[in-house]
Design an enzyme around this catalytic site. Structure first.
Site, PDB file in Angstrom:
ATOM      1  N   LYS A 131      29.148 -52.215  15.473  1.00  0.00           N
ATOM      2  CA  LYS A 131      29.844 -53.270  14.734  1.00  0.00           C
ATOM      3  C   LYS A 131      30.234 -54.407  15.674  1.00  0.00           C
ATOM      4  O   LYS A 131      30.921 -54.174  16.665  1.00  0.00           O
ATOM      5  CB  LYS A 131      31.097 -52.684  14.074  1.00  0.00           C
ATOM      6  CG  LYS A 131      31.882 -53.686  13.248  1.00  0.00           C
ATOM      7  CD  LYS A 131      32.935 -52.994  12.425  1.00  0.00           C
ATOM      8  CE  LYS A 131      33.816 -53.986  11.687  1.00  0.00           C
ATOM      9  NZ  LYS A 131      34.851 -53.291  10.910  1.00  0.00           N
ATOM     10  N   ARG A 202      28.562 -47.535   0.038  1.00  0.00           N
ATOM     11  CA  ARG A 202      29.825 -47.981  -0.543  1.00  0.00           C
ATOM     12  C   ARG A 202      29.693 -48.114  -2.052  1.00  0.00           C
ATOM     13  O   ARG A 202      28.568 -48.209  -2.562  1.00  0.00           O
ATOM     14  CB  ARG A 202      30.165 -49.371   0.035  1.00  0.00           C
ATOM     15  CG  ARG A 202      30.293 -49.369   1.538  1.00  0.00           C
ATOM     16  CD  ARG A 202      29.588 -50.566   2.159  1.00  0.00           C
ATOM     17  NE  ARG A 202      29.450 -50.358   3.624  1.00  0.00           N
ATOM     18  CZ  ARG A 202      30.408 -50.609   4.491  1.00  0.00           C
ATOM     19  NH1 ARG A 202      31.538 -51.150   4.086  1.00  0.00           N
ATOM     20  NH2 ARG A 202      30.230 -50.358   5.758  1.00  0.00           N
ATOM     21  N   ASP A 271      33.570 -53.036  -1.608  1.00  0.00           N
ATOM     22  CA  ASP A 271      32.598 -52.993  -0.507  1.00  0.00           C
ATOM     23  C   ASP A 271      33.160 -52.239   0.703  1.00  0.00           C
ATOM     24  O   ASP A 271      32.415 -51.924   1.626  1.00  0.00           O
ATOM     25  CB  ASP A 271      32.162 -54.407  -0.092  1.00  0.00           C
ATOM     26  CG  ASP A 271      33.340 -55.305   0.231  1.00  0.00           C
ATOM     27  OD1 ASP A 271      34.167 -55.531  -0.663  1.00  0.00           O
ATOM     28  OD2 ASP A 271      33.451 -55.761   1.373  1.00  0.00           O
TER      29      ASP A 271
HETATM   30  P1  AMP Z   1      35.464 -57.052   5.540  1.00  0.00           P
HETATM   31  O1  AMP Z   1      36.555 -57.566   4.653  1.00  0.00           O
HETATM   32  O2  AMP Z   1      35.808 -57.030   7.005  1.00  0.00           O
HETATM   33  O3  AMP Z   1      34.960 -55.726   5.069  1.00  0.00           O
HETATM   34  O4  AMP Z   1      34.263 -58.075   5.450  1.00  0.00           O
HETATM   35  C1  AMP Z   1      33.712 -58.492   4.235  1.00  0.00           C
HETATM   36  C2  AMP Z   1      32.315 -58.955   4.459  1.00  0.00           C
HETATM   37  O5  AMP Z   1      32.267 -60.008   5.417  1.00  0.00           O
HETATM   38  C3  AMP Z   1      31.383 -57.868   4.974  1.00  0.00           C
HETATM   39  O6  AMP Z   1      30.146 -58.051   4.348  1.00  0.00           O
HETATM   40  C4  AMP Z   1      31.318 -58.159   6.456  1.00  0.00           C
HETATM   41  O7  AMP Z   1      30.137 -57.684   7.033  1.00  0.00           O
HETATM   42  C5  AMP Z   1      31.425 -59.671   6.506  1.00  0.00           C
HETATM   43  N1  AMP Z   1      32.010 -60.145   7.761  1.00  0.00           N
HETATM   44  C6  AMP Z   1      33.288 -60.053   8.174  1.00  0.00           C
HETATM   45  N2  AMP Z   1      33.473 -60.607   9.369  1.00  0.00           N
HETATM   46  C7  AMP Z   1      32.272 -61.072   9.766  1.00  0.00           C
HETATM   47  C8  AMP Z   1      31.777 -61.763  10.927  1.00  0.00           C
HETATM   48  N3  AMP Z   1      32.572 -62.098  11.954  1.00  0.00           N
HETATM   49  N4  AMP Z   1      30.470 -62.082  10.953  1.00  0.00           N
HETATM   50  C9  AMP Z   1      29.660 -61.772   9.936  1.00  0.00           C
HETATM   51  N5  AMP Z   1      30.045 -61.155   8.828  1.00  0.00           N
HETATM   52  C10 AMP Z   1      31.335 -60.802   8.724  1.00  0.00           C
HETATM   53 MG    MG Z   2      33.860 -54.240   5.125  1.00  0.00          MG
END
Ligand code: AMP
Ligand code: MG
Length: 507
Positions: A131, A202, A271
């Site tokens: 990650k 998920r 998700d």
């Molecule tokens: P999360 O709320 O952290 O689960 O993120 C929601 C979505 O945004 C997921 O699809 C993550 O992969 C994407 N995401 C979050 N932070 C980043 C980042 N820095 N770069 C690319 N995708 C991100």
């Molecule tokens: Mg996530």
């Protein structure tokens, strides 16, 4: 003779199997398996990681090494760092990102996916994922990176959940680097956690597949999930419905455990919600400091959708979303009917465990114990008492005449004094003693619960290049019932100024 010989042969066979299973591997001997390419290409993206500059090891996790048969002396090599950094690809591995959709704060987002996580393949059915390893097709406007603080948080907390017996993904190791990205207030160094899970599917994955409205496509994902997480259902009639029921049961148990230990996930979007009943995607989570039933740990969650008290309801809502996504392959009404069992099941497991935390037996007296627990929660909140410290001190209480170990660390004593009168009554009714309750409580009331301020100390040290506290906290996380003499202060109530802070999603 033939019988003896065949017995001997099968004995040797079992022995070699055990031997093979236990064979400890070097990094280069690990063979990864990718099983995701059976799906249509629109459901994933083959993509190589983009390595970070000057990667350096922050910590590795010997317990996780054991799960994938990796010799942990390998973790001190530069190869291991390169492996987490994605610059060393192991045999059998074809890196890829998964697509999924999801309901974020109640609103459907049709296209999400691993925006910064890259799957490497599985060893021993542990699916490895790095990650923070760079852009993928699903990165949207973001940079595909993860900063050090959020990576340390995920690394330590997934092991802390494991230490408490709460179903969770795990983490093998974490690296820091000289690559930087901009977050809210400044440039921060990029890190990568190698995390692993029996499943990364998920609720949002089903939502994404369901958009096809194609029975075969959705069944294919359901079959994959059954094989991965519910193999006992493989040859059952109505297996998809039964998969849903099993997940609903597992989720009820998961949520009960979260609530019992005061864990708040912070972003229970679909998700971020596992179809294997695991805690996944650690973001702005928190272990409750001072008990507060409506506590919100995510500062973007202004309305408290994911507040502590709402978590079981949100989990049920997420299951409804899944029921909907399974509509093409299941009788949706039957699924919805089953969801009615979710809250009662959750309540049963919750009460059972909470009773244990009080040294009591839920089966002995029904309703009075429920009332006792509700009264306790109210009293803890009114008294301003550190939630998990309360249970630890209760475990070690020697008499009802001297409650000072508890009353000395609250702001208001009256609510708890009153509760102890009710508690004493139930203890007598159930014919328990301090000794008998101690035996029950010592197994469920850990000395160490890693609250956010503690992890924050490790993060601050790590920012100065000192990773020792990350490693110390890893050990405490995995052994929360043990004594850790140098860290006695982490078993004390959270200093007021650090209590129940909200965290941002930015990571
Ligand atoms: P999360 O709320 O952290 O689960 O993120 C929601 C979505 O945004 C997921 O699809 C993550 O992969 C994407 N995401 C979050 N932070 C980043 C980042 N820095 N770069 C690319 N995708 C991100
Ligand atoms: Mg996530």
């Amino acid at each position: 003779y033939p019988l003896l010989c065949s017995l001997l042969v099968s004995f040797l066979h079992i022995q070699t199997n055990i031997y093979q299973k236990r064979k400890i591997m070097k990094l280069n001997e690990l063979k990864l398996e990718v099983d995701y390419f059976e799906f249509d290409e629109k459901y994933y993206h083959k993509i190589n990681p983009t390595p970070l500059k000057n990667p350096k090891l922050v910590s590795f996790n010997p317990l996780a090494c054991h799960l994938i048969n990796l010799n942990y002396s390998e973790c001190e090599t530069s190869d291991f760092v390169d492996f987490i950094n994605g610059s060393k690809i192991l045999e059998g591995s074809t890196p890829f990102a998964m697509a999924y959709a999801g309901h974020q704060f109640g609103y459907f987002v049709p296209q999400l996916g691993d925006g910064r996580a890259i799957n490497l393949g599985a060893v021993n059915n542990w699916h490895l994922q790095i990650k923070g390893s760079g852009l993928t097709r699903y990165s949207r406007q973001s940079d595909g990176r993860a900063v050090l603080r959020s990576s340390i948080r995920e690394y330590i907390m997934s092991e802390a959940m494991f230490g408490l017996g709460i179903p969770t993904t795990r983490a093998l190791g974490i690296i820091d680097s000289d690559s930087f990205v901009h977050r809210e207030w400044e440039q921060e160094s990029c890190a990568i956690v190698l995390r692993m899970s029996p499943s990364w599917i998920r609720v949002g994955t089903f939502e994404f597949f369901a958009r096809s409205r194609d029975k075969e496509t959705i069944s294919q994902l359901a079959d994959y999930v059954i094989k991965q997480s519910y193999p006992h259902l493989e040859n059952e009639e109505n297996k998809y419905e039964k998969m849903f029921y099993s997940l609903s049961d597992k989720t009820a148990e998961l949520l009960a455990k979260w609530q019992v230990y005061g864990f708040q996930h912070g972003v229970m979007n679909t998700d971020n919600f596992s179809v294997a009943g695991l805690t996944i995607d650690y973001g702005p989570y928190a272990f409750m400091d001072y008990f507060e039933k409506n506590a919100i740990c995510n500062h973007t969650d202004a309305e408290g959708r994911y507040s502590y008290n709402n978590q079981p309801y949100v989990a049920r809502w997420n299951l409804l979303v899944l029921a909907n996504a399974l509509g093409e392959i299941c009788d949706e009404n039957r699924l919805k009917e089953y969801i009615k069992t979710f809250l009662p099941q959750h309540e049963k497991i919750y009460l059972d465990l909470m009773n244990k935390r009080l040294g009591l037996d839920a089966s002995k007296s029904g309703n009075s114990n429920l009332l006792l627990i509700l009264e306790l929660l109210g009293s803890l909140e009114n008294a301003k008492m550190d939630y998990n410290v309360f249970f630890y001190r209760l475990t070690h209480l020697k008499s009802f005449e001297d409650l000072s170990s508890i009353l000395d660390i609250v702001v208001f004593q009256e609510p708890l004094k009153k509760w102890f009168e009710s508690y004493k009554k139930v203890c007598i009714e159930q014919e328990t003693t301090f000794e008998s309750r101690f035996e029950v409580m010592k197994k469920v009331n850990p000395k160490y619960v890693l609250k956010n301020y503690i992890i924050q100390e490790a993060i601050e040290k790590a920012h100065e290049g000192d990773y020792t506290l990350v490693n110390d906290l890893l050990k405490i996380a995995q052994n929360p019932y043990d004594e850790h003499p140098f860290f006695e202060r982490y078993a004390q109530p959270t200093p007021m100024k650090f209590a129940n802070i909200k965290l941002s999603c930015s990571s």
